[in-house]
Design a protein around this motif. Structure first.
Motif, short mmCIF file in Angstrom:
data_model
loop_
_atom_site.label_atom_id
_atom_site.label_comp_id
_atom_site.label_asym_id
_atom_site.label_seq_id
_atom_site.Cartn_x
_atom_site.Cartn_y
_atom_site.Cartn_z
N ASP A 1 -13.60 -10.73 -4.92
CA ASP A 1 -13.32 -9.29 -4.71
C ASP A 1 -14.07 -8.79 -3.86
N ILE A 2 -15.12 -8.56 -4.08
CA ILE A 2 -16.15 -7.76 -3.22
C ILE A 2 -15.66 -8.12 -1.76
N ILE A 3 -15.62 -8.97 -1.56
CA ILE A 3 -14.40 -9.45 -0.02
C ILE A 3 -13.64 -8.84 0.54
N LEU A 4 -12.81 -9.08 0.01
CA LEU A 4 -11.24 -8.25 -0.72
C LEU A 4 -11.27 -6.58 -0.39
N TYR A 5 -12.35 -5.62 -1.23
CA TYR A 5 -12.52 -4.65 -1.34
C TYR A 5 -12.95 -4.07 0.30
N ALA A 6 -14.14 -5.50 0.37
CA ALA A 6 -14.93 -4.15 1.90
C ALA A 6 -13.97 -4.53 2.57
N GLN A 7 -13.29 -5.00 2.89
CA GLN A 7 -12.27 -5.32 4.04
C GLN A 7 -10.84 -4.59 3.72
N ASP A 8 -10.70 -4.39 2.26
CA ASP A 8 -9.79 -3.19 2.30
C ASP A 8 -10.47 -1.63 3.05
N ASN A 9 -11.46 -1.68 2.09
CA ASN A 9 -11.75 -0.03 3.10
C ASN A 9 -12.85 -0.37 3.87
N HIS A 10 -12.41 -1.02 4.81
CA HIS A 10 -13.42 -1.32 6.22
C HIS A 10 -14.79 -1.31 6.25
#
Length: 96
Positions: free
Chosen positions: A81-90
């Motif tokens: 989730d951290i990785i996806l959050y980081a990707q989604d929020n640039h």
């Protein structure tokens, strides 16, 4: 307003909407410490807690606490989730 709601229509208070929009913008800002941002960077690179601890010259437990704080502050459940959050929020682009 009452008739509108009783007829199944929706009503939105303009002041409440403005407040919500303002808070949504400020809540999107990341409130992580510099060390947590550093750990987030390593998590996004796929490093384990042990590898991150070796890189930062701290204990595995310290990294575990940082990851736990990141999850809590961002309201996430897992490293993925951290990785996806980081990707989604640039965030990855800003940190790496």
């Amino acid at each position: 307003i009452i008739k509108r709601v009783l007829n199944g229509k929706k009503f939105y208070d303009s002041e409440l909407l403005q407040y919500t929009i303002h808070n949504e913008k400020t809540n999107n800002e990341i409130d992580l410490t510099n060390r947590e941002k550093c750990v987030l960077n390593y998590v996004c690179k796929g490093l384990s807690n042990k590898d991150i601890a070796n890189e930062l010259k701290v204990t595995d437990y310290t990294i575990k606490k940082h990851v736990s704080n990141i999850l809590s502050k961002l309201h996430l459940r897992s490293r993925q989730d951290i990785i996806l959050y980081a990707q989604d929020n640039h965030i990855i682009d800003e940190i790496i």
